[in-house]
Design a protein around this motif. Sequence first.
Motif, PDB file in Angstrom:
ATOM      1  N   PHE A  90      -0.398  39.699   5.933  1.00 34.13           N
ATOM      2  CA  PHE A  90      -0.611  40.718   4.897  1.00 34.13           C
ATOM      3  C   PHE A  90      -1.860  40.435   4.060  1.00 34.13           C
ATOM      4  CE2 PHE A  90       3.974  41.086   5.733  1.00 34.13           C
ATOM      5  CZ  PHE A  90       4.050  42.452   5.991  1.00 34.13           C
ATOM      6  N   VAL A  91      -2.114  39.174   3.755  1.00 31.45           N
ATOM      7  CA  VAL A  91      -3.293  38.841   2.955  1.00 31.45           C
ATOM      8  C   VAL A  91      -4.570  39.132   3.747  1.00 31.45           C
ATOM      9  CG1 VAL A  91      -4.547  36.999   1.771  1.00 31.45           C
ATOM     10  CG2 VAL A  91      -2.061  37.142   1.571  1.00 31.45           C
ATOM     11  N   LEU A  92      -4.531  38.920   5.064  1.00 27.90           N
ATOM     12  CA  LEU A  92      -5.690  39.242   5.903  1.00 27.90           C
ATOM     13  C   LEU A  92      -6.002  40.735   5.844  1.00 27.90           C
ATOM     14  CD1 LEU A  92      -7.782  38.388   8.070  1.00 27.90           C
ATOM     15  CD2 LEU A  92      -6.046  38.929   9.793  1.00 27.90           C
ATOM     16  N   LEU A  93      -4.980  41.564   5.975  1.00 31.34           N
ATOM     17  CA  LEU A  93      -5.186  43.017   5.917  1.00 31.34           C
ATOM     18  C   LEU A  93      -5.677  43.440   4.530  1.00 31.34           C
ATOM     19  CD1 LEU A  93      -2.093  44.369   7.912  1.00 31.34           C
ATOM     20  CD2 LEU A  93      -4.394  43.887   8.728  1.00 31.34           C
ATOM     21  N   GLU A  94      -5.103  42.826   3.497  1.00 30.96           N
ATOM     22  CA  GLU A  94      -5.531  43.149   2.131  1.00 30.96           C
ATOM     23  C   GLU A  94      -7.001  42.766   1.921  1.00 30.96           C
ATOM     24  OE1 GLU A  94      -5.040  41.479  -2.399  1.00 30.96           O
ATOM     25  OE2 GLU A  94      -4.713  40.264  -0.625  1.00 30.96           O
ATOM     26  N   THR A  95      -7.380  41.591   2.385  1.00 23.77           N
ATOM     27  CA  THR A  95      -8.756  41.125   2.218  1.00 23.77           C
ATOM     28  C   THR A  95      -9.735  42.043   2.926  1.00 23.77           C
ATOM     29  OG1 THR A  95      -7.978  38.829   2.099  1.00 23.77           O
ATOM     30  CG2 THR A  95     -10.317  39.162   2.548  1.00 23.77           C
ATOM     31  N   SER A  96      -9.369  42.480   4.135  1.00 24.65           N
ATOM     32  CA  SER A  96     -10.237  43.382   4.887  1.00 24.65           C
ATOM     33  C   SER A  96     -10.380  44.728   4.197  1.00 24.65           C
ATOM     34  CB  SER A  96      -9.681  43.576   6.302  1.00 24.65           C
ATOM     35  OG  SER A  96     -10.464  44.501   7.016  1.00 24.65           O
ATOM     36  N   ALA A  97      -9.263  45.290   3.758  1.00 22.54           N
ATOM     37  CA  ALA A  97      -9.284  46.617   3.149  1.00 22.54           C
ATOM     38  C   ALA A  97     -10.016  46.643   1.813  1.00 22.54           C
ATOM     39  CB  ALA A  97      -7.845  47.117   2.962  1.00 22.54           C
ATOM     40  N   ILE A  98      -9.914  45.562   1.047  1.00 18.18           N
ATOM     41  CA  ILE A  98     -10.488  45.551  -0.306  1.00 18.18           C
ATOM     42  C   ILE A  98     -11.869  44.899  -0.348  1.00 18.18           C
ATOM     43  CG2 ILE A  98     -10.164  44.648  -2.649  1.00 18.18           C
ATOM     44  CD1 ILE A  98      -7.154  44.923  -2.235  1.00 18.18           C
ATOM     45  N   ALA A 110     -15.614  39.153   4.582  1.00 15.56           N
ATOM     46  CA  ALA A 110     -14.658  38.409   3.752  1.00 15.56           C
ATOM     47  C   ALA A 110     -13.394  38.090   4.544  1.00 15.56           C
ATOM     48  CB  ALA A 110     -14.320  39.205   2.504  1.00 15.56           C
ATOM     49  N   ALA A 111     -12.909  39.089   5.301  1.00 13.81           N
ATOM     50  CA  ALA A 111     -11.685  38.898   6.082  1.00 13.81           C
ATOM     51  C   ALA A 111     -11.906  37.887   7.206  1.00 13.81           C
ATOM     52  CB  ALA A 111     -11.213  40.232   6.654  1.00 13.81           C
ATOM     53  N   ILE A 112     -13.084  37.941   7.861  1.00 18.10           N
ATOM     54  CA  ILE A 112     -13.395  36.983   8.921  1.00 18.10           C
ATOM     55  C   ILE A 112     -13.440  35.566   8.361  1.00 18.10           C
ATOM     56  CG2 ILE A 112     -15.254  36.162  10.433  1.00 18.10           C
ATOM     57  CD1 ILE A 112     -13.727  38.403  11.665  1.00 18.10           C
ATOM     58  N   THR A 113     -14.040  35.415   7.183  1.00 13.48           N
ATOM     59  CA  THR A 113     -14.112  34.092   6.549  1.00 13.48           C
ATOM     60  C   THR A 113     -12.714  33.562   6.251  1.00 13.48           C
ATOM     61  OG1 THR A 113     -16.220  34.699   5.518  1.00 13.48           O
ATOM     62  CG2 THR A 113     -15.055  32.803   4.587  1.00 13.48           C
ATOM     63  N   PHE A 114     -11.859  34.422   5.717  1.00 10.16           N
ATOM     64  CA  PHE A 114     -10.469  34.055   5.447  1.00 10.16           C
ATOM     65  C   PHE A 114      -9.767  33.640   6.734  1.00 10.16           C
ATOM     66  CE2 PHE A 114      -6.014  35.365   5.465  1.00 10.16           C
ATOM     67  CZ  PHE A 114      -5.508  34.709   4.351  1.00 10.16           C
ATOM     68  N   ASP A 115      -9.984  34.412   7.805  1.00  9.35           N
ATOM     69  CA  ASP A 115      -9.313  34.150   9.075  1.00  9.35           C
ATOM     70  C   ASP A 115      -9.778  32.842   9.710  1.00  9.35           C
ATOM     71  OD1 ASP A 115      -7.316  35.112  10.779  1.00  9.35           O
ATOM     72  OD2 ASP A 115      -8.771  35.882  12.211  1.00  9.35           O
ATOM     73  N   ILE A 116     -11.048  32.493   9.535  1.00 10.52           N
ATOM     74  CA  ILE A 116     -11.558  31.220  10.063  1.00 10.52           C
ATOM     75  C   ILE A 116     -10.855  30.057   9.369  1.00 10.52           C
ATOM     76  CG2 ILE A 116     -13.589  29.724  10.184  1.00 10.52           C
ATOM     77  CD1 ILE A 116     -15.266  32.244  10.603  1.00 10.52           C
ATOM     78  N   GLY A 117     -10.597  30.197   8.072  1.00  6.45           N
ATOM     79  CA  GLY A 117      -9.836  29.172   7.355  1.00  6.45           C
ATOM     80  C   GLY A 117      -8.433  29.014   7.923  1.00  6.45           C
ATOM     81  N   VAL A 118      -7.808  30.154   8.246  1.00 12.93           N
ATOM     82  CA  VAL A 118      -6.471  30.138   8.859  1.00 12.93           C
ATOM     83  C   VAL A 118      -6.516  29.410  10.201  1.00 12.93           C
ATOM     84  CG1 VAL A 118      -4.637  31.575   9.848  1.00 12.93           C
ATOM     85  CG2 VAL A 118      -5.732  32.261   7.702  1.00 12.93           C
ATOM     86  N   LEU A 119      -7.529  29.736  11.004  1.00  9.01           N
ATOM     87  CA  LEU A 119      -7.660  29.120  12.328  1.00  9.01           C
ATOM     88  C   LEU A 119      -7.881  27.609  12.233  1.00  9.01           C
ATOM     89  CD1 LEU A 119      -9.818  31.745  14.253  1.00  9.01           C
ATOM     90  CD2 LEU A 119      -7.460  31.096  14.737  1.00  9.01           C
ATOM     91  N   LEU A 133      -9.608  47.862  11.683  1.00 13.68           N
ATOM     92  CA  LEU A 133      -8.725  48.989  11.360  1.00 13.68           C
ATOM     93  C   LEU A 133      -8.415  49.035   9.866  1.00 13.68           C
ATOM     94  CD1 LEU A 133      -6.226  48.864  14.372  1.00 13.68           C
ATOM     95  CD2 LEU A 133      -7.949  50.622  13.914  1.00 13.68           C
ATOM     96  N   ALA A 134      -8.133  47.867   9.294  1.00 12.88           N
ATOM     97  CA  ALA A 134      -7.822  47.815   7.858  1.00 12.88           C
ATOM     98  C   ALA A 134      -9.038  48.190   7.018  1.00 12.88           C
ATOM     99  CB  ALA A 134      -7.327  46.411   7.487  1.00 12.88           C
ATOM    100  N   LYS A 135     -10.238  47.853   7.510  1.00 15.35           N
ATOM    101  CA  LYS A 135     -11.474  48.139   6.781  1.00 15.35           C
ATOM    102  C   LYS A 135     -11.687  49.637   6.605  1.00 15.35           C
ATOM    103  CE  LYS A 135     -16.409  46.975   6.853  1.00 15.35           C
ATOM    104  NZ  LYS A 135     -16.943  48.341   6.873  1.00 15.35           N
ATOM    105  N   GLN A 136     -11.154  50.422   7.550  1.00 11.00           N
ATOM    106  CA  GLN A 136     -11.314  51.873   7.465  1.00 11.00           C
ATOM    107  C   GLN A 136     -10.622  52.454   6.224  1.00 11.00           C
ATOM    108  OE1 GLN A 136     -13.412  53.318   9.654  1.00 11.00           O
ATOM    109  NE2 GLN A 136     -13.617  51.210  10.401  1.00 11.00           N
ATOM    110  N   LEU A 137      -9.683  51.690   5.686  1.00 10.88           N
ATOM    111  CA  LEU A 137      -8.951  52.158   4.509  1.00 10.88           C
ATOM    112  C   LEU A 137      -9.743  51.972   3.219  1.00 10.88           C
ATOM    113  CD1 LEU A 137      -5.448  50.625   5.341  1.00 10.88           C
ATOM    114  CD2 LEU A 137      -6.175  52.996   5.677  1.00 10.88           C
ATOM    115  N   LYS A 138     -10.836  51.196   3.286  1.00 13.18           N
ATOM    116  CA  LYS A 138     -11.574  50.840   2.068  1.00 13.18           C
ATOM    117  C   LYS A 138     -12.075  52.062   1.313  1.00 13.18           C
ATOM    118  CE  LYS A 138     -15.089  47.654   0.368  1.00 13.18           C
ATOM    119  NZ  LYS A 138     -16.078  46.608   0.724  1.00 13.18           N
TER     120      LYS A 138
END
Length: 226
Positions: free
Chosen positions: A24-32, A37-46, A169-174
């Motif tokens: 959920f935080v990944l989708l939120e980061t991408s949308a907002i 920003a979302a890719i950077t967050f996801d690299i931390g997760v990985l 997909l989430a970015k389209q909501l921005k």
Amino acid sequence: MLEDIQAAIPLGFFLSFMVGPVFFVLLETSAIKGFRAAITFDIGVLLADILFILVAYFSSFQLLENLSNQPGLYVFGGVILLIYGLVTFFKVGIKEIPLGSKRIKKSDFLGLFVKGFLLNFINIGVLVFWLGIIIIIGPSLDNDPNRFVTFFATVLLSYFITDIFKILLAKQLKKKLTAKRIFMVKKVIGIILLICGLVLIVKGFLPKNQFNIENGLEKLEHTIIE
């Protein structure tokens, strides 16, 4: 090697859609905050996943049993998630949300990377999951280090590629996000984090016989085989 890759891709895809705080935080980061920003967050997760896999690989079933007998680890991770959920829920008021686009600083990217890493790292269940995968999949890989590397590299790569599509997909909501909608998204994310934290805490207080690792591994094995 091709068989290992074919077996790993579905697992990576499945992992990308496991519902949890990171999802959920990944989708939120991408949308907002946008794609980068979302890719950077996801690299931390990985990175947290890679560390867990390394720990799991150089560990054994005994470590898995020891973790199951240390429910305090679940409570610790749950309390951190609970606090983070409370901060997320109460931190931002609707008047404090900027209406225009805001350029993200380099320091913000570092913060997002650390946030992704810690949000995944504090969940001891992720380590238990990777330990279970290695115990189950090890014999079919002949415990060959090269095949292990191929398999788990493919799992993480397919996981990351699937996440990229989710982010896009989430970015389209921005464009459709108003201050009020961003405010509501943050409140929902806060509630989800609170629930995840409470679930971990409850696991920590369950009787030890509820932490039946063998049954858990059997269910996990059936899921992978299917």
